[in-house]
Design a protein around this motif. Structure first.
Motif, short mmCIF file in Angstrom:
data_model
loop_
_atom_site.label_atom_id
_atom_site.label_comp_id
_atom_site.label_asym_id
_atom_site.label_seq_id
_atom_site.Cartn_x
_atom_site.Cartn_y
_atom_site.Cartn_z
N LYS A 95 0.87 -1.15 -0.04
CA LYS A 95 0.15 -0.03 0.05
C LYS A 95 0.91 1.29 -0.01
O LYS A 95 0.52 2.10 -0.73
N GLU A 99 1.28 4.24 -3.05
CA GLU A 99 1.08 5.64 -2.65
C GLU A 99 2.36 6.48 -3.26
O GLU A 99 2.15 7.53 -3.83
N ARG A 102 1.83 7.18 -7.12
CA ARG A 102 0.76 8.26 -7.34
C ARG A 102 1.88 9.62 -7.66
O ARG A 102 1.13 10.40 -8.33
N ASP A 116 -3.81 8.71 -12.62
CA ASP A 116 -3.74 8.20 -11.22
C ASP A 116 -3.68 6.89 -11.11
O ASP A 116 -3.91 6.11 -12.05
N HIS A 118 -4.46 3.79 -7.90
CA HIS A 118 -5.05 3.35 -6.62
C HIS A 118 -5.08 2.01 -6.21
O HIS A 118 -5.69 1.33 -7.02
N GLN A 120 -6.87 -0.32 -4.64
CA GLN A 120 -8.22 -0.23 -4.15
C GLN A 120 -8.45 -1.40 -2.90
O GLN A 120 -9.22 -0.97 -2.10
N ARG A 143 -6.40 0.39 -9.90
CA ARG A 143 -7.21 1.20 -10.54
C ARG A 143 -6.32 2.08 -11.18
O ARG A 143 -5.57 2.89 -10.55
#
Length: 150
Positions: A95, A99, A102, A116, A118, A120, A143
């Motif tokens: 995770k 980040e 991004r 972008d 993400h 999810q 995504r």
């Protein structure tokens, strides 16, 4: 968005941003489903594409399934390694790695390949059969959105 470039960038970013506990080794990362797995392993799997999410081919959406396979030699230690990678923070956190993919506020994701990205959710925490061997692992739902004209 060029799908192969996005998949490779996800694998590269995971490789660069994940630090597993001492004695575990490096996380093997690929932007494709490998024939053989060297655990622990993270790879980009299936891709679903939703075209034309904005007018004029302005936005496409990729729904990507990634997998992480932690190991098979010792079920308890493999699950602890997997738990570290699925935690929301820490040096082994996928995770946290996502980040960083991004980019900073106002920057494009994946070094400019997408608008972008993400992570999810995580699903399917279980034993996986891959190339005739069993591994404890999980699936990550990712995504990615970006320009459909590129």
């Amino acid at each position: 968005m060029q799908i192969s470039d996005v998949k490779d960038a996800i694998a590269d970013a995971a490789r660069e941003n994940i630090t597993l506990p001492a004695g575990i080794g490096k996380l093997t990362c690929t932007g494709f489903v490998p024939d053989a797995v060297v655990a622990p392993c993270f790879f980009v799997g299936e891709v679903d594409v939703n075209y034309d999410q904005a007018m004029g081919r302005g936005l496409d959406e990729l729904l990507i399934t990634c997998r992480v396979l932690a190991g098979r030699a010792d079920d308890r230690s493999a699950q602890r390694i997997l738990d570290k990678m699925l935690s929301g923070s820490g040096p082994a956190s996928l995770k946290a790695a996502f980040e960083t993919m991004r980019g900073a506020p106002g920057e494009f994701a994946l070094g400019g390949l997408a608008d972008d990205i993400h992570l999810q959710r995580v699903t399917g925490y279980r034993w996986y059969e891959h190339a005739g061997s069993s591994y404890v692992g999980a699936e990550l739902a990712v995504r990615v959105i970006g320009d459909g004209r590129t």
